[in-house]
Design a protein around this motif. Structure first.
Motif, PDB file in Angstrom:
ATOM      1  N   MET A   1      -0.917   7.695   1.467  1.00 45.01           N
ATOM      2  CA  MET A   1      -2.302   7.393   1.209  1.00 45.01           C
ATOM      3  C   MET A   1      -3.117   8.667   1.051  1.00 45.01           C
ATOM      4  O   MET A   1      -4.181   8.641   0.486  1.00 45.01           O
ATOM      5  N   ALA A   2      -2.603   9.747   1.525  1.00 45.89           N
ATOM      6  CA  ALA A   2      -3.355  10.988   1.438  1.00 45.89           C
ATOM      7  C   ALA A   2      -3.611  11.388  -0.011  1.00 45.89           C
ATOM      8  O   ALA A   2      -4.553  12.105  -0.290  1.00 45.89           O
ATOM      9  N   ASN A   3      -2.790  10.924  -0.951  1.00 47.35           N
ATOM     10  CA  ASN A   3      -2.966  11.274  -2.352  1.00 47.35           C
ATOM     11  C   ASN A   3      -3.809  10.258  -3.108  1.00 47.35           C
ATOM     12  O   ASN A   3      -3.965  10.365  -4.313  1.00 47.35           O
ATOM     13  N   ASP A   4      -4.324   9.250  -2.466  1.00 46.12           N
ATOM     14  CA  ASP A   4      -5.154   8.254  -3.129  1.00 46.12           C
ATOM     15  C   ASP A   4      -6.487   8.896  -3.478  1.00 46.12           C
ATOM     16  O   ASP A   4      -7.257   9.276  -2.593  1.00 46.12           O
ATOM     17  N   PRO A   5      -6.805   9.022  -4.781  1.00 43.30           N
ATOM     18  CA  PRO A   5      -8.019   9.743  -5.154  1.00 43.30           C
ATOM     19  C   PRO A   5      -9.319   9.014  -4.800  1.00 43.30           C
ATOM     20  O   PRO A   5     -10.354   9.644  -4.671  1.00 43.30           O
ATOM     21  N   LEU A   6      -9.262   7.699  -4.624  1.00 44.71           N
ATOM     22  CA  LEU A   6     -10.490   6.960  -4.352  1.00 44.71           C
ATOM     23  C   LEU A   6     -10.754   6.815  -2.849  1.00 44.71           C
ATOM     24  O   LEU A   6     -11.835   7.124  -2.376  1.00 44.71           O
ATOM     25  N   PHE A   7      -9.767   6.356  -2.114  1.00 43.94           N
ATOM     26  CA  PHE A   7      -9.995   6.050  -0.702  1.00 43.94           C
ATOM     27  C   PHE A   7      -9.444   7.087   0.267  1.00 43.94           C
ATOM     28  O   PHE A   7      -9.803   7.080   1.435  1.00 43.94           O
ATOM     29  N   GLY A   8      -8.569   7.954  -0.189  1.00 42.23           N
ATOM     30  CA  GLY A   8      -8.000   8.961   0.696  1.00 42.23           C
ATOM     31  C   GLY A   8      -7.286   8.324   1.872  1.00 42.23           C
ATOM     32  O   GLY A   8      -6.651   7.284   1.748  1.00 42.23           O
ATOM     33  N   ILE A   9      -7.432   8.911   3.009  1.00 42.84           N
ATOM     34  CA  ILE A   9      -6.768   8.442   4.215  1.00 42.84           C
ATOM     35  C   ILE A   9      -7.489   7.244   4.857  1.00 42.84           C
ATOM     36  O   ILE A   9      -6.920   6.511   5.646  1.00 42.84           O
ATOM     37  N   GLU A  10      -8.732   7.022   4.473  1.00 42.31           N
ATOM     38  CA  GLU A  10      -9.552   5.989   5.120  1.00 42.31           C
ATOM     39  C   GLU A  10      -9.025   4.577   4.898  1.00 42.31           C
ATOM     40  O   GLU A  10      -9.192   3.713   5.742  1.00 42.31           O
ATOM     41  N   GLY A  11      -8.392   4.315   3.741  1.00 42.64           N
ATOM     42  CA  GLY A  11      -7.827   2.989   3.489  1.00 42.64           C
ATOM     43  C   GLY A  11      -6.738   2.652   4.489  1.00 42.64           C
ATOM     44  O   GLY A  11      -6.684   1.554   5.041  1.00 42.64           O
ATOM     45  N   THR A  12      -5.865   3.607   4.752  1.00 45.44           N
ATOM     46  CA  THR A  12      -4.800   3.419   5.740  1.00 45.44           C
ATOM     47  C   THR A  12      -5.402   3.308   7.135  1.00 45.44           C
ATOM     48  O   THR A  12      -4.974   2.474   7.944  1.00 45.44           O
ATOM     49  N   ALA A  13      -6.398   4.114   7.429  1.00 45.32           N
ATOM     50  CA  ALA A  13      -7.048   4.064   8.740  1.00 45.32           C
ATOM     51  C   ALA A  13      -7.663   2.687   8.976  1.00 45.32           C
ATOM     52  O   ALA A  13      -7.556   2.129  10.074  1.00 45.32           O
ATOM     53  N   LEU A  14      -8.287   2.128   7.948  1.00 42.25           N
ATOM     54  CA  LEU A  14      -8.900   0.800   8.085  1.00 42.25           C
ATOM     55  C   LEU A  14      -7.845  -0.265   8.350  1.00 42.25           C
ATOM     56  O   LEU A  14      -8.030  -1.142   9.202  1.00 42.25           O
ATOM     57  N   THR A  15      -6.718  -0.181   7.651  1.00 45.72           N
ATOM     58  CA  THR A  15      -5.619  -1.128   7.877  1.00 45.72           C
ATOM     59  C   THR A  15      -5.106  -1.033   9.307  1.00 45.72           C
ATOM     60  O   THR A  15      -4.906  -2.055   9.980  1.00 45.72           O
ATOM     61  N   LEU A  16      -4.908   0.184   9.782  1.00 44.51           N
ATOM     62  CA  LEU A  16      -4.413   0.372  11.150  1.00 44.51           C
ATOM     63  C   LEU A  16      -5.436  -0.079  12.193  1.00 44.51           C
ATOM     64  O   LEU A  16      -5.077  -0.680  13.206  1.00 44.51           O
ATOM     65  N   ARG A  17      -6.711   0.194  11.955  1.00 42.28           N
ATOM     66  CA  ARG A  17      -7.750  -0.251  12.902  1.00 42.28           C
ATOM     67  C   ARG A  17      -7.770  -1.777  12.976  1.00 42.28           C
ATOM     68  O   ARG A  17      -7.954  -2.357  14.044  1.00 42.28           O
ATOM     69  N   SER A  18      -7.600  -2.429  11.839  1.00 45.88           N
ATOM     70  CA  SER A  18      -7.565  -3.893  11.803  1.00 45.88           C
ATOM     71  C   SER A  18      -6.380  -4.422  12.597  1.00 45.88           C
ATOM     72  O   SER A  18      -6.514  -5.377  13.379  1.00 45.88           O
ATOM     73  N   GLN A  19      -5.223  -3.821  12.418  1.00 50.15           N
ATOM     74  CA  GLN A  19      -4.033  -4.237  13.154  1.00 50.15           C
ATOM     75  C   GLN A  19      -4.207  -4.009  14.656  1.00 50.15           C
ATOM     76  O   GLN A  19      -3.801  -4.844  15.468  1.00 50.15           O
ATOM     77  N   ARG A  20      -4.824  -2.893  15.008  1.00 46.78           N
ATOM     78  CA  ARG A  20      -5.048  -2.608  16.436  1.00 46.78           C
ATOM     79  C   ARG A  20      -6.048  -3.588  17.032  1.00 46.78           C
ATOM     80  O   ARG A  20      -5.898  -4.029  18.176  1.00 46.78           O
ATOM     81  N   MET A  21      -7.069  -3.966  16.250  1.00 44.75           N
ATOM     82  CA  MET A  21      -8.057  -4.927  16.739  1.00 44.75           C
ATOM     83  C   MET A  21      -7.380  -6.274  17.054  1.00 44.75           C
ATOM     84  O   MET A  21      -7.659  -6.887  18.076  1.00 44.75           O
ATOM     85  N   ALA A  22      -6.491  -6.706  16.169  1.00 43.64           N
ATOM     86  CA  ALA A  22      -5.764  -7.961  16.392  1.00 43.64           C
ATOM     87  C   ALA A  22      -4.881  -7.868  17.632  1.00 43.64           C
ATOM     88  O   ALA A  22      -4.790  -8.819  18.425  1.00 43.64           O
ATOM     89  N   LEU A  23      -4.249  -6.725  17.830  1.00 44.58           N
ATOM     90  CA  LEU A  23      -3.386  -6.532  18.995  1.00 44.58           C
ATOM     91  C   LEU A  23      -4.188  -6.548  20.296  1.00 44.58           C
ATOM     92  O   LEU A  23      -3.803  -7.214  21.270  1.00 44.58           O
ATOM     93  N   LEU A  24      -5.319  -5.855  20.309  1.00 48.27           N
ATOM     94  CA  LEU A  24      -6.170  -5.838  21.504  1.00 48.27           C
ATOM     95  C   LEU A  24      -6.764  -7.219  21.782  1.00 48.27           C
ATOM     96  O   LEU A  24      -6.871  -7.632  22.940  1.00 48.27           O
ATOM     97  N   ALA A  25      -7.120  -7.949  20.724  1.00 45.62           N
ATOM     98  CA  ALA A  25      -7.633  -9.314  20.898  1.00 45.62           C
ATOM     99  C   ALA A  25      -6.551 -10.213  21.491  1.00 45.62           C
ATOM    100  O   ALA A  25      -6.845 -11.064  22.345  1.00 45.62           O
TER     101      ALA A  25
END
Length: 126
Positions: A1-25
């Protein structure tokens, strides 16, 4: 994801944050379940793994890499105080981590929305 010219690393970070939110819930929802073991993953480790695995890949490949990275960084939480029924969920800890993750999710989402807005403005020629 680091080479994604539009979203950079943030797209992957958002996916991981979502997965972590589900796990904590899930941990919070099972606070009264006997023998339930609270789980979490190291976000920093998962993000580094996901970005290394999916650099330059498609959106589906980046999402799959994020899921695999979360699984590889997964672990069980060690409680500060043991429960008689074998449950390792400490509700106050889980709620705090959930709230922190929610703020970080919203921050990442806001950053991505700003990026999208910038692209939209550029496409409109404004």
């Amino acid at each position: 994801m680091a080479n994604d010219p539009l979203f950079g690393i943030e797209g992957t970070a958002l996916t991981l944050r979502s997965q972590r939110m589900a796990l904590l819930a899930s941990n919070i929802a099972n606070a009264a379940t006997p023998n339930y073991k609270a789980r979490d993953f190291d976000f920093t480790k998962a993000l580094a793994t996901a970005t290394a695995q999916a650099a330059g890949g498609s959106a589906d490949e980046r999402t799959a890499a994020a899921s695999a990275a979360a699984d590889s960084a997964m672990g069980y939480r060690v409680p500060l105080q043991t429960s008689l029924d074998g449950n390792t969920v400490e509700l106050s800890t889980e709620q705090t981590l959930f709230a922190e993750n929610a703020v970080q999710y919203k921050t990442t989402l806001s950053f991505l929305q700003g990026r999208v807005q910038t692209v939209m403005t550029a496409l409109k020629g404004e």
